[in-house]
Design a protein around this motif. Structure first.
Motif, mmCIF file in Angstrom:
data_model
loop_
_atom_site.group_PDB
_atom_site.id
_atom_site.type_symbol
_atom_site.label_atom_id
_atom_site.label_comp_id
_atom_site.label_asym_id
_atom_site.label_seq_id
_atom_site.Cartn_x
_atom_site.Cartn_y
_atom_site.Cartn_z
ATOM 1 N N ALA A 31 2.618 -21.456 -8.402
ATOM 2 C CA ALA A 31 2.360 -20.183 -7.734
ATOM 3 C C ALA A 31 3.657 -19.436 -7.426
ATOM 4 C CB ALA A 31 1.578 -20.422 -6.448
ATOM 5 N N ARG A 32 4.737 -20.156 -7.214
ATOM 6 C CA ARG A 32 6.017 -19.542 -6.881
ATOM 7 C C ARG A 32 6.815 -19.126 -8.114
ATOM 8 N NH1 ARG A 32 7.472 -20.523 -1.478
ATOM 9 N NH2 ARG A 32 5.944 -21.862 -0.417
ATOM 10 N N MET A 250 -3.254 -12.720 -1.963
ATOM 11 C CA MET A 250 -2.435 -13.911 -1.743
ATOM 12 C C MET A 250 -0.956 -13.552 -1.731
ATOM 13 S SD MET A 250 -4.052 -16.598 -0.951
ATOM 14 C CE MET A 250 -2.516 -17.518 -0.875
ATOM 15 N N ALA A 251 -0.549 -12.596 -2.553
ATOM 16 C CA ALA A 251 0.844 -12.149 -2.522
ATOM 17 C C ALA A 251 1.176 -11.542 -1.169
ATOM 18 C CB ALA A 251 1.100 -11.144 -3.643
ATOM 19 N N ARG A 252 0.242 -10.791 -0.600
ATOM 20 C CA ARG A 252 0.466 -10.204 0.718
ATOM 21 C C ARG A 252 0.526 -11.281 1.798
ATOM 22 N NH1 ARG A 252 -0.632 -4.701 1.714
ATOM 23 N NH2 ARG A 252 -0.890 -3.478 -0.198
ATOM 24 N N TRP A 253 -0.396 -12.222 1.759
ATOM 25 C CA TRP A 253 -0.407 -13.293 2.746
ATOM 26 C C TRP A 253 0.930 -14.048 2.746
ATOM 27 C CZ3 TRP A 253 -6.159 -14.607 1.895
ATOM 28 C CH2 TRP A 253 -6.876 -14.502 3.096
ATOM 29 N N THR A 254 1.456 -14.289 1.544
ATOM 30 C CA THR A 254 2.652 -15.133 1.419
ATOM 31 C C THR A 254 3.937 -14.323 1.295
ATOM 32 O OG1 THR A 254 2.456 -15.261 -0.996
ATOM 33 C CG2 THR A 254 1.293 -16.946 0.291
ATOM 34 N N ASN A 255 3.853 -13.000 1.472
ATOM 35 C CA ASN A 255 5.044 -12.153 1.375
ATOM 36 C C ASN A 255 5.722 -12.309 0.018
ATOM 37 O OD1 ASN A 255 6.466 -10.148 2.750
ATOM 38 N ND2 ASN A 255 7.981 -11.563 3.566
ATOM 39 N N GLU A 256 4.883 -12.480 -1.027
ATOM 40 C CA GLU A 256 5.305 -12.637 -2.420
ATOM 41 C C GLU A 256 6.031 -13.952 -2.685
ATOM 42 O OE1 GLU A 256 7.331 -9.203 -3.988
ATOM 43 O OE2 GLU A 256 5.604 -7.897 -3.682
ATOM 44 N N GLY A 302 12.165 -10.649 6.285
ATOM 45 C CA GLY A 302 11.476 -9.383 6.512
ATOM 46 C C GLY A 302 10.092 -9.407 5.900
ATOM 47 N N ASN A 303 9.297 -8.387 6.194
ATOM 48 C CA ASN A 303 7.918 -8.309 5.745
ATOM 49 C C ASN A 303 7.779 -7.196 4.717
ATOM 50 O OD1 ASN A 303 5.200 -8.539 5.441
ATOM 51 N ND2 ASN A 303 4.660 -8.081 7.555
ATOM 52 N N LYS A 304 7.312 -7.535 3.545
ATOM 53 C CA LYS A 304 7.170 -6.555 2.463
ATOM 54 C C LYS A 304 5.903 -5.718 2.597
ATOM 55 C CE LYS A 304 9.682 -9.370 -0.965
ATOM 56 N NZ LYS A 304 9.946 -10.573 -0.154
ATOM 57 N N TYR A 305 4.919 -6.176 3.402
ATOM 58 C CA TYR A 305 3.612 -5.525 3.421
ATOM 59 C C TYR A 305 3.119 -5.307 4.849
ATOM 60 C CZ TYR A 305 3.289 -6.840 -1.520
ATOM 61 O OH TYR A 305 3.522 -6.997 -2.855
ATOM 62 N N ALA A 306 2.504 -4.162 5.074
ATOM 63 C CA ALA A 306 1.784 -3.907 6.318
ATOM 64 C C ALA A 306 0.401 -4.543 6.233
ATOM 65 C CB ALA A 306 1.657 -2.403 6.548
ATOM 66 N N ALA A 330 0.397 0.833 -4.640
ATOM 67 C CA ALA A 330 0.799 -0.348 -5.409
ATOM 68 C C ALA A 330 2.206 -0.160 -5.961
ATOM 69 C CB ALA A 330 -0.193 -0.590 -6.543
ATOM 70 N N THR A 331 3.086 0.359 -5.133
ATOM 71 C CA THR A 331 4.427 0.704 -5.611
ATOM 72 C C THR A 331 5.233 -0.518 -6.028
ATOM 73 O OG1 THR A 331 5.177 0.724 -3.309
ATOM 74 C CG2 THR A 331 4.541 2.831 -4.279
ATOM 75 N N ARG A 332 5.074 -1.640 -5.356
ATOM 76 C CA ARG A 332 5.850 -2.827 -5.707
ATOM 77 C C ARG A 332 5.428 -3.347 -7.080
ATOM 78 N NH1 ARG A 332 9.060 -4.812 -1.994
ATOM 79 N NH2 ARG A 332 9.158 -6.820 -3.055
ATOM 80 N N GLU A 333 4.102 -3.403 -7.331
ATOM 81 C CA GLU A 333 3.614 -3.856 -8.628
ATOM 82 C C GLU A 333 4.013 -2.888 -9.740
ATOM 83 O OE1 GLU A 333 1.811 -3.391 -5.892
ATOM 84 O OE2 GLU A 333 0.310 -4.971 -5.599
#
Length: 341
Positions: A31-32, A250-256, A302-306, A330-333
């Motif tokens: 996953a990583r 899941m990417a949001r939960w885990t901060n990518e 830091g946190n990538k997502y609100a 979806a700017t990061r993607e």
């Protein structure tokens, strides 16, 4: 790029703590680094998969006019989607031609309001299913596979909790009325039905929207995954394996720390001839009213997502892919896609 093979039998049939820990750590590593993996030991009987594949053939073999009777409005993610009625890249806010140009056709079913009679759920998100009556045994075969794929998805979220060192059952409160959808795809259309007006897109570049996707697919070319090297790599399932990838939530939960990997499907053309390619993606997306925010253990520097609700996220994605409204969230993607070679 290697897509790891992971045996999840200890989470399906029961296994020792040592075997479960090994499977969880193997999944965490994949996953990583990749975000895609092949799973064996899933326990779906071969007869169920064969009956399901026959049902897909029965429906997609119908005349286009007959399939079109099961088409639903873009905001209802059920029923039939004909070729060139969607553009998955718009779920990222990205498209080369700004038009609906994906080559595949699909048929969707999912959890419905009637599955949760005690809850006041939005009827558009949890729409009732439509079932083609011209294909004998279609409904039974598809519902049987849907239940099996859902069982596998729930076993995976149990594994996720272990892999992320979360309390047992952590994801249960986010998924006890999960918005689950099974999307059955067909890429081999009869000659003459496809206008080769430029670069043909089987399914545009996208990330999956929810928690986890369980994918059954033919062993045929087409699926490509964007790897850490910025290049697209071909992926085909091993015999008896299912492909699994993580979604945006899941990417949001885990901060990518866990990856929601970009992927696409190129037309399955071999020596100038369109080959048959079928797939079925079971999307385990979570409760529509669940709030997804970064796990405290994954905040790091830091946190990538609100925080976002499942409803807000999924609706914005579907408005892009199905209704042609480019997703601006979806700017990061989209930035990752822009860097691809």
């Amino acid at each position: 790029m290697q897509v790891p093979v992971i045996d999840i039998a200890p989470y399906v049939r029961g296994g020792s703590a040592e075997l479960r820990d090994r499977a969880a750590r193997d999944f965490d590593r994949a996953a990583r680094t990749v975000g895609f993996m092949q799973i064996v030991g899933h326990g779906i009987p071969r007869a169920v998969i064969e009956g399901f594949a026959d049902a897909l053939d029965g429906f997609f073999g119908l005349p286009l006019e007959m399939k079109g009777r099961y088409r639903t409005p873009p905001d209802v993610n059920r029923g039939y989607a004909p070729p060139k009625s969607e553009s998955l890249s718009l779920s990222l806010g990205v498209t080369a031609a700004n038009r609906m140009n994906d080559f595949f056709e699909a048929f969707n079913i999912g959890t419905a309001v009637s599955d949760y009679p005690g809850l006041d759920l939005p009827a558009t998100d949890y729409a009732e299913n439509v079932w083609p009556q011209r294909v004998p045994d279609f409904q039974r075969a598809v519902q049987t596979y849907f239940a099996e794929a859902g069982r596998v998805a729930r076993a995976l979220t149990t594994l996720f909790a272990d892999a992320l060192d979360l309390p047992a059952g952590f994801f249960d409160r986010f998924t006890d009325h999960s918005l689950d959808v099974l999307r059955m795809n067909n890429y081999a259309l009869p000659p003459g039905t496809v206008d080769l007006d430029g670069d043909l897109t089987g399914m545009g570049e996208h990330t999956d929207y929810g928690i986890v996707t369980v994918l059954w697919a033919d062993q045929a070319p087409g699926l490509q995954v964007l790897a850490a090297d910025g290049r697209w790599h071909d992926v085909q399932p091993a015999p008896g394996a299912l492909l699994v990838n993580l979604g945006d939530l899941m990417a949001r939960w885990t901060n990518e720390e866990w990856l929601s990997t970009l992927h696409r499907v190129k037309p399955p053309i071999v020596n100038g001839t369109i080959q048959r390619r079928r797939s079925a993606a079971f999307f385990h997306d979570g409760n529509i009213d669940a709030v997804i925010e970064t796990l405290p253990s994954c905040l790091g520097a830091g946190n990538k997502y609100a925080p976002v609700t499942v409803a807000e996220h999924i609706r914005a994605k579907l408005a892009g892919s199905r209704a042609g409204q480019a997703n601006t969230n979806a700017t990061r993607e989209a930035a990752r896609l822009a860097r691809a070679r």
